[in-house]
Scaffold this motif. Structure first.
Motif, PDB file in Angstrom:
ATOM      1  N   ASN A   8      48.101  -6.501  10.527  1.00 47.55           N
ATOM      2  CA  ASN A   8      48.322  -7.700  11.336  1.00 47.55           C
ATOM      3  C   ASN A   8      49.744  -8.197  11.137  1.00 47.55           C
ATOM      4  OD1 ASN A   8      45.567  -7.806  12.199  1.00 47.55           O
ATOM      5  ND2 ASN A   8      45.036  -8.576  10.162  1.00 47.55           N
ATOM      6  N   PHE A   9      50.441  -8.478  12.205  1.00 48.95           N
ATOM      7  CA  PHE A   9      51.810  -8.937  12.080  1.00 48.95           C
ATOM      8  C   PHE A   9      52.188  -9.811  13.264  1.00 48.95           C
ATOM      9  CE2 PHE A   9      51.842  -4.893  14.318  1.00 48.95           C
ATOM     10  CZ  PHE A   9      52.694  -5.119  15.388  1.00 48.95           C
ATOM     11  N   ASN A  10      53.225 -10.616  13.053  1.00 44.08           N
ATOM     12  CA  ASN A  10      53.803 -11.435  14.112  1.00 44.08           C
ATOM     13  C   ASN A  10      55.179 -10.892  14.465  1.00 44.08           C
ATOM     14  OD1 ASN A  10      51.660 -13.303  14.119  1.00 44.08           O
ATOM     15  ND2 ASN A  10      52.570 -14.421  12.400  1.00 44.08           N
ATOM     16  N   LEU A  11      55.551 -11.040  15.695  1.00 42.59           N
ATOM     17  CA  LEU A  11      56.899 -10.691  16.128  1.00 42.59           C
ATOM     18  C   LEU A  11      57.687 -11.974  16.353  1.00 42.59           C
ATOM     19  CD1 LEU A  11      56.214  -7.803  18.695  1.00 42.59           C
ATOM     20  CD2 LEU A  11      57.034  -7.592  16.346  1.00 42.59           C
ATOM     21  N   LEU A  12      58.848 -12.078  15.715  1.00 49.27           N
ATOM     22  CA  LEU A  12      59.691 -13.254  15.834  1.00 49.27           C
ATOM     23  C   LEU A  12      61.068 -12.815  16.310  1.00 49.27           C
ATOM     24  CD1 LEU A  12      58.720 -14.929  12.438  1.00 49.27           C
ATOM     25  CD2 LEU A  12      57.954 -15.629  14.698  1.00 49.27           C
ATOM     26  N   LEU A  13      61.589 -13.481  17.316  1.00 48.94           N
ATOM     27  CA  LEU A  13      62.919 -13.164  17.837  1.00 48.94           C
ATOM     28  C   LEU A  13      63.966 -13.935  17.055  1.00 48.94           C
ATOM     29  CD1 LEU A  13      62.218 -13.235  21.686  1.00 48.94           C
ATOM     30  CD2 LEU A  13      62.203 -11.266  20.155  1.00 48.94           C
ATOM     31  N   THR A  14      64.916 -13.207  16.480  1.00 49.17           N
ATOM     32  CA  THR A  14      65.951 -13.839  15.667  1.00 49.17           C
ATOM     33  C   THR A  14      67.326 -13.529  16.250  1.00 49.17           C
ATOM     34  OG1 THR A  14      66.120 -11.916  14.207  1.00 49.17           O
ATOM     35  CG2 THR A  14      64.518 -13.615  13.601  1.00 49.17           C
ATOM     36  N   ASN A 218      61.127 -12.780   4.264  1.00 52.91           N
ATOM     37  CA  ASN A 218      60.054 -12.342   5.167  1.00 52.91           C
ATOM     38  C   ASN A 218      58.832 -13.250   5.042  1.00 52.91           C
ATOM     39  OD1 ASN A 218      59.003 -10.345   7.085  1.00 52.91           O
ATOM     40  ND2 ASN A 218      57.601  -9.811   5.437  1.00 52.91           N
ATOM     41  N   GLU A 222      58.640 -17.437   9.377  1.00 52.82           N
ATOM     42  CA  GLU A 222      58.119 -18.228  10.486  1.00 52.82           C
ATOM     43  C   GLU A 222      58.488 -19.704  10.366  1.00 52.82           C
ATOM     44  OE1 GLU A 222      53.896 -17.893  10.513  1.00 52.82           O
ATOM     45  OE2 GLU A 222      53.592 -19.076   8.703  1.00 52.82           O
TER      46      GLU A 222
END
Length: 400
Positions: A8-14, A218, A222
Motif C-alpha cells: 500500500n502506498f500513496n503518490l505525492l507530487l513534489t 519518507n 505527507e
C-alpha cells in the motif's frame, strides 16, 4: 512462493511548494526557554519552548500555566519575537485533568500495556498502560496514546484555545503521531487564529533496527506541505554523500529548508543547503548570521549545485558550490566531501552570475569558527580543507 503480497502506498507530487530562502534566513531559532531579553540579545527571533519549562511544564498538556505563558508571549511580541510551543500527540501527562475519564474509555485513548513506570501511575492506574516520558523534578509522568482516536479532536480544540488565549505563534513538533488530515486541521486552526504561524518538525534518524529502518523524510512526507522548517536531527550522519544531504536531510526537493543537530552538523556543508546548527542546542550559528546580514542574504536568489542553472562549479567533483545571487554581488558557498586537501578552480558562467570578471573582487570575510579573512583573484586556485569550505563574496568594484 504461492504467497500474495500487498504493498500500500500513496503518490505525492513534489515539490509541494517553492522554497523560500529569504524567509528561512530571516527566521533565527532559539531552542530553549530563557528570558526574552536574553534571547533577543543573541539575534534570534523565534523561540521554541519545550515542555518541562516554567510556562509549559507538563508534556502535551500546556494549559495549566496560562497566565505565565501569556505574559512571556506578550513580552516576546513586544520585542518582535515569535514563540512556539511543544504540543503534540504521542503521550499525555498524568497532570491532564481528564486523565481518569480518558482511562475509562477502554483503551481508545491510551495504548494497552504492562503498566509500570512512575509510582503514581502504578498506584492510580495499576496496569493496562505504557509508561512514557518522565520528568522527576516535576513528577510529570506520561502515558502513551493509542493511534487515531477522538483525542485528536481534543488536540485541535486545545490548539485553538492556545492560539486564542495565549497567542502562540506556532508549534514545535518532535516527531508526528497523527495523520495528514489532522495536520491539515492543525494548519487551518493556526492560520485562522494566528496568521503567519510557524510549524517546525524535528526527527531523529529513524533508519535503524528499532524504528524499522524508516527514512524520516519518507515517514513524514505527507505532512511536509503544511510545515515551515525541518530539524533532522540526532543520529543523522553529516559525513554522508551530497545526495543523502539533499534528499534525506535538507527538505529542499520538497519545498522546505532546515537546520542541523547531531554534534552541531557541518557548517560548511550546511551552507550548501542553507542550513546551520540551532542555537543554543548544538553549535553557534551567530557568526554566520552576522555574515548573512552583512551580505544581505535574505534578499538573494539561492541556486544550488543540483541545478543546471548554477553559475559556479568547481574543478574538483568532491567540492560543490551553491550560489546566493543578488544584483551586483553574490555569495558562493563551497564545501568539500573529500578526505584530502583539494586545490580547485572555480568554473564560472559570468553571464549567469551577472558579474563582470574584470570588475569583481572575491573576498572571504573573517567568520569565527568558520574561516579566516582572505582575498582571491578571479582564476586563482582555492585550497579547500577536507570536510570544510569557504563563503566567498563576489562584488562589483565600485568606480570612483
Amino acid at each position: 512462493k504461492g504467497e500474495v503480497l500487498y504493498f500500500n502506498f500513496n503518490l505525492l507530487l513534489t515539490p509541494f511548494k517553492p522554497i523560500n530562502p529569504g524567509k528561512h534566513f530571516s527566521e533565527r531559532y532559539y531552542h530553549a526557554f530563557k528570558p526574552v531579553s536574553e534571547i533577543a540579545a543573541t539575534g534570534a527571533n523565534v523561540i521554541n519552548v519545550h515542555h518541562a519549562t516554567e510556562i509549559n511544564p507538563f508534556i502535551n498538556y500546556p494549559f495549566l500555566r496560562l497566565e505565565k505563558m501569556k505574559a512571556y508571549l506578550d513580552e516576546a511580541h513586544r520585542q518582535g519575537l515569535k514563540v512556539k510551543v511543544y504540543y503534540t500527540i504521542r503521550e499525555l501527562s498524568n497532570r491532564a485533568t481528564e486523565l481518569f475519564a480518558l482511562e475509562s474509555l477502554n483503551h481508545e485513548i491510551f495504548t494497552p500495556g504492562q503498566g509500570g513506570g512512575y509510582s503514581w501511575l502504578q498506584e492510580h492506574l495499576h496496569s493496562g498502560y505504557i509508561a512514557g516520558w518522565f520528568v522527576p523534578e516535576l513528577k510529570d509522568a506520561a502515558i502513551i496514546n493509542s493511534g487515531m482516536s477522538r483525542w485528536h479532536n481534543y488536540y485541535i480544540e486545545g490548539l485553538a484555545w492556545l492560539a486564542k488565549n495565549a497567542g502562540i505563534d506556532g508549534l514545535y513538533l518532535d516527531d508526528v503521531a497523527f495523520d495528514r488530515v489532522t495536520m491539515k486541521r492543525v494548519r487551518k486552526v493556526l492560520e485562522t487564529y494566528r496568521p503567519a504561524a510557524l510549524i517546525d518538525l524535528h526527527s531523529a534518524n529513524q533508519y535503524n533496527p528499532r524504528d524499522g529502518y524508516a527514512s524520516s523524510a519518507n515517514l513524514y512526507l505527507e505532512h511536509f506541505p503544511y510545515l515551515d522548517r525541518l530539524w533532522f536531527g540526532e543520529y543523522f550522519d553529516y559525513n554522508s554523500q551530497p545526495d543523502y544531504w539533499l534528499i534525506e536531510i535538507s527538505g529542499i526537493p520538497f519545498g522546505l529548508m532546515g537546520e542541523m543537530l547531531e554534534k552541531g552538523g557541518n557548517p560548511w556543508r550546511g551552507m550548501i543547503y542553507g542550513m546551520t546548527a540551532r542555537l543554543p542546542w548544538a553549535g553557534d550559528p551567530r557568526p554566520l548570521w552576522k555574515a548573512w546580514d552583512d551580505f544581505g542574504l535574505t534578499r538573494t536568489q539561492m541556486i544550488g549545485y543540483w541545478s543546471p542553472n548554477c553559475p559556479v562549479k568547481t574543478s574538483e567533483p568532491q567540492v560543490l558550490a551553491t550560489v546566493y545571487r543578488q544584483k551586483g554581488k553574490a555569495m558562493v558557498a563551497l564545501a568539500s566531501w573529500s578526505d584530502q586537501l583539494e586545490n580547485c578552480h572555480l568554473l564560472i558562467d559570468w553571464k549567469k552570475l551577472g558579474l563582470d570578471p574584470q570588475k569583481v573582487t572575491i573576498e572571504a570575510p573573517a567568520i569565527e569558527n568558520f574561516q579566516p579573512a582572505r582575498t582571491f583573484k578571479p582564476g586563482e586556485e582555492i585550497p579547500v580543507e577536507p570536510g570544510q569550505g569557504w563563503l566567498l563574496i563576489f562584488q562589483t568594484i565600485q568606480s570612483d
